[in-house]
Design a protein around this motif. Structure first.
Motif, PDB file in Angstrom:
ATOM      1  N   ALA A 191      10.075   1.951   2.970  1.00 44.57           N
ATOM      2  CA  ALA A 191       9.268   0.533   3.530  1.00 44.57           C
ATOM      3  C   ALA A 191       8.474  -0.119   2.354  1.00 44.57           C
ATOM      4  O   ALA A 191       7.848  -1.041   2.758  1.00 44.57           O
ATOM      5  N   TRP A 192       8.825   0.720   1.150  1.00 50.78           N
ATOM      6  CA  TRP A 192       7.832  -0.105  -0.118  1.00 50.78           C
ATOM      7  C   TRP A 192       8.961  -1.163  -0.595  1.00 50.78           C
ATOM      8  O   TRP A 192      10.054  -0.980  -1.092  1.00 50.78           O
ATOM      9  N   ARG A 193       8.184  -2.555  -0.146  1.00 52.78           N
ATOM     10  CA  ARG A 193       9.177  -3.796  -0.691  1.00 52.78           C
ATOM     11  C   ARG A 193      10.729  -3.580  -0.505  1.00 52.78           C
ATOM     12  O   ARG A 193      11.300  -3.700  -1.391  1.00 52.78           O
ATOM     13  N   PRO A 194      11.018  -3.443   0.728  1.00 53.31           N
ATOM     14  CA  PRO A 194      12.530  -3.236   0.920  1.00 53.31           C
ATOM     15  C   PRO A 194      13.363  -4.348   0.355  1.00 53.31           C
ATOM     16  O   PRO A 194      12.743  -5.494   0.582  1.00 53.31           O
ATOM     17  N   ASP A 195      14.679  -4.106  -0.037  1.00 59.53           N
ATOM     18  CA  ASP A 195      15.468  -5.372  -0.569  1.00 59.53           C
ATOM     19  C   ASP A 195      15.857  -6.341   0.387  1.00 59.53           C
ATOM     20  O   ASP A 195      16.839  -5.672   1.344  1.00 59.53           O
ATOM     21  N   PRO A 196      15.372  -7.495   0.636  1.00 62.23           N
ATOM     22  CA  PRO A 196      16.038  -8.207   1.935  1.00 62.23           C
ATOM     23  C   PRO A 196      17.436  -8.322   1.864  1.00 62.23           C
ATOM     24  O   PRO A 196      17.971  -8.461   2.962  1.00 62.23           O
ATOM     25  N   GLU A 197      18.185  -8.153   0.719  1.00 62.73           N
ATOM     26  CA  GLU A 197      19.475  -8.605   0.806  1.00 62.73           C
ATOM     27  C   GLU A 197      20.291  -7.458   1.096  1.00 62.73           C
ATOM     28  O   GLU A 197      21.531  -7.426   1.203  1.00 62.73           O
ATOM     29  N   ALA A 198      19.744  -6.175   1.059  1.00 61.22           N
ATOM     30  CA  ALA A 198      20.327  -4.726   1.349  1.00 61.22           C
ATOM     31  C   ALA A 198      20.342  -4.532   2.627  1.00 61.22           C
ATOM     32  O   ALA A 198      19.201  -4.836   3.321  1.00 61.22           O
ATOM     33  N   ALA A 199      21.381  -3.950   2.990  1.00 60.97           N
ATOM     34  CA  ALA A 199      21.310  -3.618   4.585  1.00 60.97           C
ATOM     35  C   ALA A 199      20.514  -2.092   4.754  1.00 60.97           C
ATOM     36  O   ALA A 199      20.484  -1.165   3.786  1.00 60.97           O
ATOM     37  N   ALA A 200      19.585  -2.302   5.830  1.00 58.78           N
ATOM     38  CA  ALA A 200      18.643  -1.418   5.820  1.00 58.78           C
ATOM     39  C   ALA A 200      19.234  -0.061   6.399  1.00 58.78           C
ATOM     40  O   ALA A 200      20.107  -0.290   7.153  1.00 58.78           O
ATOM     41  N   THR A 201      18.908   1.213   5.616  1.00 60.00           N
ATOM     42  CA  THR A 201      19.701   2.262   5.923  1.00 60.00           C
ATOM     43  C   THR A 201      18.752   3.269   6.812  1.00 60.00           C
ATOM     44  O   THR A 201      19.191   4.423   7.699  1.00 60.00           O
ATOM     45  N   LEU A 202      17.212   3.204   6.748  1.00 63.04           N
ATOM     46  CA  LEU A 202      16.379   3.988   7.317  1.00 63.04           C
ATOM     47  C   LEU A 202      15.294   2.927   7.939  1.00 63.04           C
ATOM     48  O   LEU A 202      15.007   2.046   7.449  1.00 63.04           O
ATOM     49  N   GLY A 238       0.800  -1.338  -0.009  1.00 66.01           N
ATOM     50  CA  GLY A 238       0.026  -0.171   0.082  1.00 66.01           C
ATOM     51  C   GLY A 238       0.837   1.182   0.076  1.00 66.01           C
ATOM     52  O   GLY A 238       1.922   1.233  -0.600  1.00 66.01           O
ATOM     53  N   ILE A 239       0.451   2.521   0.645  1.00 65.41           N
ATOM     54  CA  ILE A 239       1.202   3.550   0.770  1.00 65.41           C
ATOM     55  C   ILE A 239       1.838   3.514   1.881  1.00 65.41           C
ATOM     56  O   ILE A 239       1.264   3.555   3.067  1.00 65.41           O
ATOM     57  N   THR A 240       3.419   3.473   1.617  1.00 63.07           N
ATOM     58  CA  THR A 240       4.092   3.772   2.661  1.00 63.07           C
ATOM     59  C   THR A 240       5.261   4.712   2.700  1.00 63.07           C
ATOM     60  O   THR A 240       5.319   5.669   1.746  1.00 63.07           O
ATOM     61  N   MET A 241       6.139   4.843   3.699  1.00 60.73           N
ATOM     62  CA  MET A 241       7.261   5.579   3.618  1.00 60.73           C
ATOM     63  C   MET A 241       8.032   5.008   2.436  1.00 60.73           C
ATOM     64  O   MET A 241       8.043   3.667   2.241  1.00 60.73           O
ATOM     65  N   VAL A 242       8.722   5.666   1.481  1.00 58.16           N
ATOM     66  CA  VAL A 242       9.618   5.361   0.542  1.00 58.16           C
ATOM     67  C   VAL A 242      10.556   4.187   0.912  1.00 58.16           C
ATOM     68  O   VAL A 242      10.488   2.933   0.071  1.00 58.16           O
TER      69      VAL A 242
END
Length: 279
Positions: free
Chosen positions: A253-264, A247-251
């Motif tokens: 949080a929209w389907r974040p890449d599970p292989e990338a380190a979370a930056t926010l 749905g409508i999320t923060m940018v």
């Protein structure tokens, strides 16, 4: 495009009015080189007021990349219309799409002559695909849809992803932003998509809200008013469409890449984002 073709801080631009420009400030946030000293001063003032603006800009760029890959790989989209393309920053939309499906076709539009100077970077397509650049004003969606560059590149009888990222908060209400998006979508085939990100207005923290207001003032003084919108107002752009999960999320949080380190953190306030399908 060579590095020498780009502007560097402190260089004088032909026709430059000496005011900061939103596209060049955004380029600065992204770590690019296409900006001038006046842009650096304004951008650094914005960053000093609201340090979150840099990670938010980069998170928005990452959202575009993930959304484009998702639509290409999972939904078979092979045509994209990017409104308000801005100064080219790799990877550009066509590089993302053609990296998944080399036959993808992309049309970029922007009304800014600054962007036109660097548009050749948007035209380096794969042999199988095609890209085009159209200098056009978002206030004239009919002119965009009827343009030879668009009609010669995209088949509007087939699905198209309409990409409108970090643009509409620069479109005030008297420009009728909802009507603009609706007019563009109306001409697109069923199965087309709207991919959108937008600055937020509903900030519960008073201090942060005040800082956002101060940043808006910096842009206003540079000649670019900002119209942030609430979640409900952003949701109106998706009326009649089928929102993809989540749905409508923060940018970020929209389907974040599970292989990338979370930056926010997913809940950190950045920009609203959503992707939806036209039935």
């Amino acid at each position: 495009m060579t590095e020498n073709a780009m502007a560097r801080p402190g260089e004088a631009a032909s026709g430059d009015a000496g005011k900061p420009h939103v596209a060049r400030m955004y380029d600065y946030y992204l770590g690019g080189k296409t900006h001038y000293e006046v842009d650096v001063r304004a951008a650094e003032a914005a960053v000093a007021t609201l340090p979150q603006i840099v990670p938010a800009a980069r998170a928005n760029r990452d959202f575009m990349i993930r959304a484009t890959r998702t639509l290409t790989a999972e939904y078979g989209i092979r045509q994209f219309l990017g409104i308000g393309s801005g100064i080219p920053t790799q990877p550009n939309l066509h590089q993302v799409a053609q990296g998944v499906a080399p036959e993808s076709r992309v049309v970029y539009t922007d009304n800014d002559p600054i962007v036109l100077q660097y548009a050749q970077a948007l035209l380096h397509s794969t042999p199988e695909g095609r890209t085009a650049y159209l200098q056009a004003d978002v206030r004239e969606p009919r002119a965009i849809l009827d343009a030879e560059e668009l009609r010669g590149t995209l088949d509007l009888e087939q699905p198209v992803a309409l990409s409108v990222n970090a643009l509409l908060h620069f479109v005030p209400e008297d420009w009728k932003p909802y009507e603009i998006v609706s007019a563009l979508l109306e001409e697109l085939a069923p199965g087309s998509f709207l991919c959108l990100s937008h600055g937020i207005a509903d900030v519960p923290d008073e201090e942060l809200s005040a800082r956002l207001g101060d940043v808006s003032g910096i842009y206003q003084r540079g000649g670019t008013p900002i119209t942030p919108r609430t979640r409900a107002q952003v949701a109106r752009f998706f009326d009649g469409l089928e929102l993809l999960e989540p749905g409508i999320t923060m940018v970020q949080a929209w389907r974040p890449d599970p292989e990338a380190a979370a930056t926010l953190p997913p809940e950190q306030l950045t920009m609203y984002a959503g992707v939806a399908r036209k039935p």
